[in-house]
Design a protein around this motif. Structure first.
Motif, PDB file in Angstrom:
ATOM      1  N   UNK A 264      34.832 -35.208 -30.355  1.00 43.97           N
ATOM      2  CA  UNK A 264      33.657 -34.490 -29.811  1.00 43.97           C
ATOM      3  C   UNK A 264      32.401 -35.149 -29.987  1.00 43.97           C
ATOM      4  N   UNK A 265      32.265 -35.690 -31.039  1.00 45.07           N
ATOM      5  CA  UNK A 265      30.944 -36.293 -31.246  1.00 45.07           C
ATOM      6  C   UNK A 265      30.881 -37.543 -30.612  1.00 45.07           C
ATOM      7  N   UNK A 266      31.876 -38.428 -30.390  1.00 41.07           N
ATOM      8  CA  UNK A 266      32.009 -39.679 -29.627  1.00 41.07           C
ATOM      9  C   UNK A 266      31.721 -39.385 -27.982  1.00 41.07           C
ATOM     10  N   UNK A 267      32.313 -38.393 -27.416  1.00 40.16           N
ATOM     11  CA  UNK A 267      32.005 -37.944 -26.333  1.00 40.16           C
ATOM     12  C   UNK A 267      30.549 -37.457 -25.776  1.00 40.16           C
ATOM     13  N   UNK A 268      30.178 -36.648 -26.841  1.00 43.51           N
ATOM     14  CA  UNK A 268      28.680 -36.024 -26.708  1.00 43.51           C
ATOM     15  C   UNK A 268      27.673 -37.529 -26.777  1.00 43.51           C
ATOM     16  N   UNK A 269      28.152 -38.342 -27.605  1.00 40.74           N
ATOM     17  CA  UNK A 269      27.065 -39.389 -27.850  1.00 40.74           C
ATOM     18  C   UNK A 269      27.309 -40.332 -26.463  1.00 40.74           C
ATOM     19  N   UNK A 270      28.543 -40.682 -25.924  1.00 38.70           N
ATOM     20  CA  UNK A 270      28.546 -41.491 -24.811  1.00 38.70           C
ATOM     21  C   UNK A 270      27.951 -40.957 -23.794  1.00 38.70           C
ATOM     22  N   UNK A 271      27.748 -39.732 -23.705  1.00 40.44           N
ATOM     23  CA  UNK A 271      27.239 -39.089 -22.345  1.00 40.44           C
ATOM     24  C   UNK A 271      25.706 -39.014 -22.635  1.00 40.44           C
TER      25      UNK A 271
ATOM     26  N   UNK B  36      36.202 -16.515 -19.903  1.00 35.73           N
ATOM     27  CA  UNK B  36      36.974 -17.659 -19.373  1.00 35.73           C
ATOM     28  C   UNK B  36      36.716 -19.039 -20.329  1.00 35.73           C
ATOM     29  N   UNK B  37      36.294 -18.780 -21.425  1.00 39.73           N
ATOM     30  CA  UNK B  37      35.690 -20.077 -22.058  1.00 39.73           C
ATOM     31  C   UNK B  37      36.794 -20.569 -22.798  1.00 39.73           C
ATOM     32  N   UNK B  38      37.752 -19.912 -23.314  1.00 38.07           N
ATOM     33  CA  UNK B  38      38.752 -20.475 -24.172  1.00 38.07           C
ATOM     34  C   UNK B  38      39.974 -20.626 -23.856  1.00 38.07           C
ATOM     35  N   UNK B  39      40.276 -20.585 -22.465  1.00 39.82           N
ATOM     36  CA  UNK B  39      41.497 -20.825 -22.057  1.00 39.82           C
ATOM     37  C   UNK B  39      41.474 -22.032 -21.025  1.00 39.82           C
ATOM     38  N   UNK B  40      42.411 -23.089 -21.185  1.00 41.75           N
ATOM     39  CA  UNK B  40      41.989 -24.234 -20.188  1.00 41.75           C
ATOM     40  C   UNK B  40      42.381 -23.997 -18.671  1.00 41.75           C
ATOM     41  N   UNK B  41      43.303 -22.899 -18.575  1.00 47.26           N
ATOM     42  CA  UNK B  41      43.327 -22.768 -16.855  1.00 47.26           C
ATOM     43  C   UNK B  41      42.148 -21.824 -16.511  1.00 47.26           C
TER      44      UNK B  41
ATOM     45  N   UNK C 219      35.618 -26.189 -27.055  1.00 55.29           N
ATOM     46  CA  UNK C 219      36.753 -25.966 -27.996  1.00 55.29           C
ATOM     47  C   UNK C 219      37.987 -26.100 -27.515  1.00 55.29           C
ATOM     48  N   UNK C 220      38.047 -26.150 -26.188  1.00 53.75           N
ATOM     49  CA  UNK C 220      39.701 -26.540 -25.389  1.00 53.75           C
ATOM     50  C   UNK C 220      39.431 -28.104 -24.787  1.00 53.75           C
ATOM     51  N   UNK C 221      40.395 -28.734 -24.862  1.00 51.02           N
ATOM     52  CA  UNK C 221      40.159 -30.215 -24.088  1.00 51.02           C
ATOM     53  C   UNK C 221      39.707 -30.023 -22.773  1.00 51.02           C
ATOM     54  N   UNK C 222      40.273 -29.011 -21.930  1.00 52.22           N
ATOM     55  CA  UNK C 222      40.084 -28.774 -20.583  1.00 52.22           C
ATOM     56  C   UNK C 222      38.504 -28.445 -20.332  1.00 52.22           C
ATOM     57  N   UNK C 223      38.154 -27.589 -21.500  1.00 54.20           N
ATOM     58  CA  UNK C 223      36.450 -27.063 -21.476  1.00 54.20           C
ATOM     59  C   UNK C 223      35.555 -28.201 -22.027  1.00 54.20           C
ATOM     60  N   UNK C 224      36.003 -28.931 -22.752  1.00 59.50           N
ATOM     61  CA  UNK C 224      35.479 -29.957 -23.315  1.00 59.50           C
ATOM     62  C   UNK C 224      35.177 -31.222 -22.002  1.00 59.50           C
ATOM     63  N   UNK C 225      36.105 -31.608 -21.356  1.00 61.95           N
ATOM     64  CA  UNK C 225      35.852 -32.192 -20.159  1.00 61.95           C
ATOM     65  C   UNK C 225      35.048 -31.775 -19.208  1.00 61.95           C
TER      66      UNK C 225
END
Length: 501
Positions: free
Chosen positions: A196-203, A109-114, A151-157
């Motif tokens: 990715x780094x900016x988001x990891x740091x911000x959280x 499931x991990x590499x597909x946004x849906x 690795x995908x935008x949806x997954x990153x969020x």
């Protein structure tokens, strides 16, 4: 498919499920992949999952094997919709094989946004995240699942949303080992891009890593330095560490190493950290962090062969690039005096250290054709002589004749880098007995060695200088060697004839 369905229906009533499960493999082997992909959705697999609810080892093993095979043909959405609850309960199973089976399915499931969006709303998702605190085999699969999700935008969020981050932060509190695992995940995601780094740091997932540097536990500090080294492999990571003055903090640790009782334990990790930065930005490391290069050169004088080898490997890693060569060359005599110690390691140390030392020198003298200015050619030649002493080719030739494949491959590599430069070609071709030894195909039986020897002769042949250096006879043999290819075998009759002569 009817046979499989029939076996599964009998399985639910069988008292000896392990034996009944054994019949499924032949039934599956009779079905094509196309049939399984098309028709498996019509089969109820619940009984197979139910077979996992036992303490019988053989039954669990066979159930896992069958499920691992058949589930690859089942649409992931259908898998989650029909068996999601079963999978969720399975993550609480005592047997690690069951957890590994389920986590590998979740990775689909991990590499597909849906699909990522679908799984994150299912109760199985937080259960899986919490398994970052399980044993290493299990947590490694969770790590893979989450890093692939990112690795995908949806997954990153999803991985960096408040709920997941809160779960990860809670898991981190269990112990230091688990904390480092989660931090490793944060680093892995941060390496993907600046965003990715900016988001990891911000959280808030990177700050705990910086805090680990100040702990008394030497193993924790080593782990922190290793993770920071991984972060520094990327340009965005390097900028982050500079912005937070982390590099200066680690340089202070390096400066204080001489008075640290754990200096020998800390030094390899510190050298690796700065060596990586030096590889990416050689001039910067020399000008902004002089304590590193000073320490590195001092280490080459130590008696410890392990540390000395690490130091020379780092020097080679920095000096493999053109900018690195310029930076090291600017140090002058202190650097030249240091690499003179390489000869001792190459001559009188365990095979592993000798190989690594030869490879370090090979990196230092490597020079692509387009960069072969007089300045750089003089530099590589001077380092070659400084490192190997008065009879450099005799030393390398003697090492080459020793019966150790790793050593021969290391020597071939350095010869190859030499054969690309005019001074190196002269060294190789004028060493008494060496051209003949290399031309003798019986002197090398390993494929990797044959390939390496061929590359040396190709460089010599392409240069067009062989005859000028060593005469027409050897020159002709070099060209013939290249023409025949790396794996040419002399016909048996020719071998016999030559032997009689």
């Amino acid at each position: 498919m009817d046979e499989l369905t029939d076996i599964l229906s009998k399985l639910s009533l069988s008292e000896n499920k392990a034996d009944e499960l054994h019949k499924i493999k032949p039934a599956l082997s009779n079905l094509s992949r196309e049939t399984l992909t098309k028709d498996l959705s019509t089969v109820d697999l619940a009984i197979l999952f139910d077979c996992l609810n036992t303490e019988q080892d053989k039954q669990i093993e066979r159930s896992c094997e069958i499920l691992e095979y058949v589930l690859q043909f089942l649409d992931p959405v259908l898998l989650l919709q029909r068996y999601g609850g079963i999978l969720q309960r399975g993550l609480g199973h005592k047997d690690a094989r069951v957890l590994l089976l389920i986590l590998k399915q979740m990775q689909r499931f991990s590499q597909d946004d849906d699909l990522a969006s679908l799984i994150c709303t299912h109760p199985i998702y937080p259960v899986a995240v919490n398994l970052m605190a399980a044993d290493l085999n299990i947590s490694t699969q969770v790590f893979t699942f989450l890093s692939q999700m990112a690795e995908t935008q949806a997954g990153l969020n999803i991985v960096l949303n408040k709920t997941t981050v809160a779960n990860l932060q809670s898991v981190m509190e269990q112990n230091t080992t688990v904390k480092i695992r989660v931090l490793e995940l944060a680093i892995k995601i941060s390496q993907m891009s600046a965003e990715h780094l900016e988001l990891v740091d911000s959280c808030g997932l990177l700050k705990p890593l910086l805090d680990l540097l100040n702990l008394d536990d030497i193993l924790v500090r080593l782990s922190a330095i290793d993770l920071l080294t991984s972060l520094a492999y990327t340009q965005q990571g390097l900028r982050y560490l500079e912005f937070h003055s982390t590099i200066q903090e680690i340089e202070t640790i390096l400066k204080n190493c001489k008075s640290d009782p754990f200096a020998e334990t800390l030094l390899p990790g510190l050298i690796k950290f700065f060596g990586n930065i030096g590889h990416l930005r050689p001039k910067h490391i020399l000008s902004q962090h002089p304590a590193f290069m000073s320490t590195l050169l001092d280490i080459t004088d130590l008696q410890d062969p392990t540390l000395r080898t690490i130091a020379f490997e780092t020097i080679g890693y920095i000096g493999i690039s053109l900018e690195g060569k310029q930076a090291l060359g600017s140090i002058g005599n202190k650097f030249t005096n240091s690499i003179e110690k390489l000869r001792i390691l190459i001559q009188d140390s365990p095979t592993e250290f000798r190989v690594r030392s030869i490879n370090a020198l090979s990196s230092l003298i490597k020079l692509d054709k387009e960069n072969q200015t007089e300045e750089f050619l003089n530099l590589t030649e001077s380092w070659y002589h400084a490192a190997l002493g008065n009879k450099p080719m005799e030393l390398l030739y003697n090492v080459l004749k020793q019966p150790f494949t790793e050593l021969r491959l290391a020597i071939y590599d350095i010869f190859c880098n030499m054969a690309r430069q005019a001074w190196g070609r002269r060294e190789i071709l004028r060493q008494p007995g060496l051209p003949e030894f290399l031309l003798n195909r019986e002197s090398e039986r390993e494929k990797a060695g044959m390939d390496a020897k061929f590359e040396i002769f190709k460089c010599l042949s392409d240069s067009g200088e062989t005859e000028q250096i060593v005469g027409n006879d050897i020159g002709r043999q070099v060209h013939e060697y290249v023409k025949q290819g790396p794996y040419f075998v002399l016909p048996r009759s020719s071998v016999a004839f030559e032997g009689q002569g």
